[in-house]
Design an enzyme around this catalytic site. Structure first.
Site, PDB file in Angstrom:
ATOM      1  N   TRP A 130      36.468  47.198  24.063  1.00  0.00           N
ATOM      2  CA  TRP A 130      36.166  47.258  25.493  1.00  0.00           C
ATOM      3  C   TRP A 130      34.706  46.844  25.704  1.00  0.00           C
ATOM      4  CZ3 TRP A 130      34.064  51.964  28.317  1.00  0.00           C
ATOM      5  CH2 TRP A 130      34.038  51.748  29.707  1.00  0.00           C
ATOM      6  N   ASP A 212      38.592  56.983  21.432  1.00  0.00           N
ATOM      7  CA  ASP A 212      38.621  56.712  22.866  1.00  0.00           C
ATOM      8  C   ASP A 212      40.080  56.679  23.309  1.00  0.00           C
ATOM      9  OD1 ASP A 212      38.221  55.892  25.447  1.00  0.00           O
ATOM     10  OD2 ASP A 212      37.109  54.078  24.970  1.00  0.00           O
ATOM     11  N   LYS A 247      43.886  56.428  34.454  1.00  0.00           N
ATOM     12  CA  LYS A 247      45.076  55.591  34.375  1.00  0.00           C
ATOM     13  C   LYS A 247      46.354  56.398  34.540  1.00  0.00           C
ATOM     14  CE  LYS A 247      41.654  53.207  32.419  1.00  0.00           C
ATOM     15  NZ  LYS A 247      40.309  53.756  32.149  1.00  0.00           N
TER      16      LYS A 247
END
Length: 398
Positions: A130, A212, A247
């Protein structure tokens, strides 16, 4: 005082999103934005979130500060969601969790904690990872190093190369960042056997794992997606876990996440947690309340929780279904490239295997916006645009 300052280039993905907004082509497609969208290209509010907000509207009686770690009752929710209900680690007291402003806030606090307390530690991230990982840890003064991950030749995982690099270059006291599931940006996940190998490596080398977990529930299931993380947590002494509720609850703008620390004992966990509290205080003092209150309301109500699990499944099934459709329609369109690997990837993103030249041609000639790396957001595909998308890709690929 500012005359010497030079403007810096902005985030390329944000620039891509802006270019799409300004495009007047009625057929334009945005495959850059990293948020879930329905078939109408809209990011919906989950029904359970609406119901929870209605409850909060009636019951909330204060807007006072929450405190450094957020709402006290929210800690149990974070642990249960990440580690699973009834996980013996939770009862042991070896895990402490704090609310943070999104997964990004969790990573920033983790970065400051590592910088201040693990002197000389380097952070190892996948190549690619990311885009914000490096910025966050750079800003905390932590050196960031890459390990091999994505193989453009096979559109798969370079696990042997990854382990060879880690074995050769990682030193005791370093930090290894892993994506729990739905790897951003490639969509290529570690398999359970890989987690076992990495757990052995972490223990043998004396490395701290930082996992993560941004997309829990968007791969194969809420529990299935974190099987590797849970195995590692059960078999190491120390670990950090950053998670996002953006999300799987669809509350992006509410900025709700969590940071969990696993330690060898309850005393060590509490000591680390107190230092994490100092990092929080110096960063943003206290987290925002609304997102966590929504999540807590849903997770503490059996009926809402059951409905939320179904809503997550619906989002996951839509994305996985789109992967299947993409592969079938790209094959039917006559594209010379084999795109079958897309159905094996997980989560919202896919490294499509498209070259920079092909991506830019799609952008300039067909108003299809994909990142320069070839990373595309599967959630931006819909029944309304999939035919045009596949036909355009076939023309560009040949």
């Amino acid at each position: 005082m500012f005359k010497h300052l030079k403007a810096v280039s902005g985030d390329p993905l944000l620039a891509l999103i802006m270019a799409h907004k300004q495009d007047t082509n009625p057929k334009k497609i945005d495959l850059g934005v990293g948020v879930y969208k329905d078939d109408n290209g809209h990011t919906p509010i989950l029904n359970t979130v609406k119901k929870a907000e209605a409850i909060l509207l009636e019951q909330e009686d204060s807007k006072s500060y929450l405190g450094i770690y957020g709402a006290t009752e929210f800690e149990a929710i974070i642990k249960e969601l990440i580690l699973g209900e009834g996980n013996p680690l939770i009862a042991s007291g070896r895990v402490r969790s704090t609310q943070t402003p999104g997964g990004t806030g969790a990573l920033k606090v983790a970065a400051d904690f590592i910088s201040a307390n693990l002197k000389g530690a380097r952070l190892w991230v996948s190549d690619p990872t990311w885009g914000n990982h490096k910025s966050i840890f750079d800003s905390a003064g932590v050196e960031v190093k890459n390990y091999p991950y994505y193989d453009p030749a096979t559109n798969g995982l370079r696990f042997d190369d990854m382990m060879a690099t880690l074995e050769a270059e990682v030193k005791e006291g370093d930090v290894l960042l892993l994506h729990a599931c739905c790897h951003n940006p490639t969509g290529i996940d570690l398999q359970f056997d890989h987690w076992k190998v990495l757990t052995d490596f972490v223990n043998k080398r004396g490395v701290l794992a930082l996992v993560d977990a941004a997309y829990q529930g968007f791969g194969d299931g809420l529990d299935e997606d974190l099987a590797g993380l849970r195995y590692m947590a059960a078999n190491v002494q120390d670990m950090l876990i950053a998670n996002s509720f953006s999300k799987n609850f669809g509350i992006y703008r509410e900025r709700c996440g969590g940071l969990s620390v696993v330690a060898a004992s309850a005393d060590e966990a509490n000591a680390a947690f107190s230092i994490i509290g100092q990092a929080i205080r110096a960063n943003y003092s206290m987290p925002p309340a609304h997102g966590a209150a929504v999540v807590y309301t849903i997770m503490s109500n059996p009926e809402l929780k059951a409905e939320w699990v179904l809503e997550v499944a619906a989002m996951r099934d839509r994305i996985n279904g789109l992967r299947e459709k993409l592969v079938a329609k790209l094959a039917a369109s006559g594209a010379s490239k084999d795109f079958s690997f897309i159905k094996d990837q997980r989560g919202m993103f896919s490294y499509s295997g498209l070259t920079l030249e092909q991506v830019r041609t799609l952008r300039s000639e067909y108003a299809i916006y994909i990142a320069d790396t070839g990373r595309m957001s599967i959630a931006g595909v819909s029944d309304n645009n999939i035919d045009y998308l596949c036909e355009s890709i076939a023309k560009v690929v040949g």
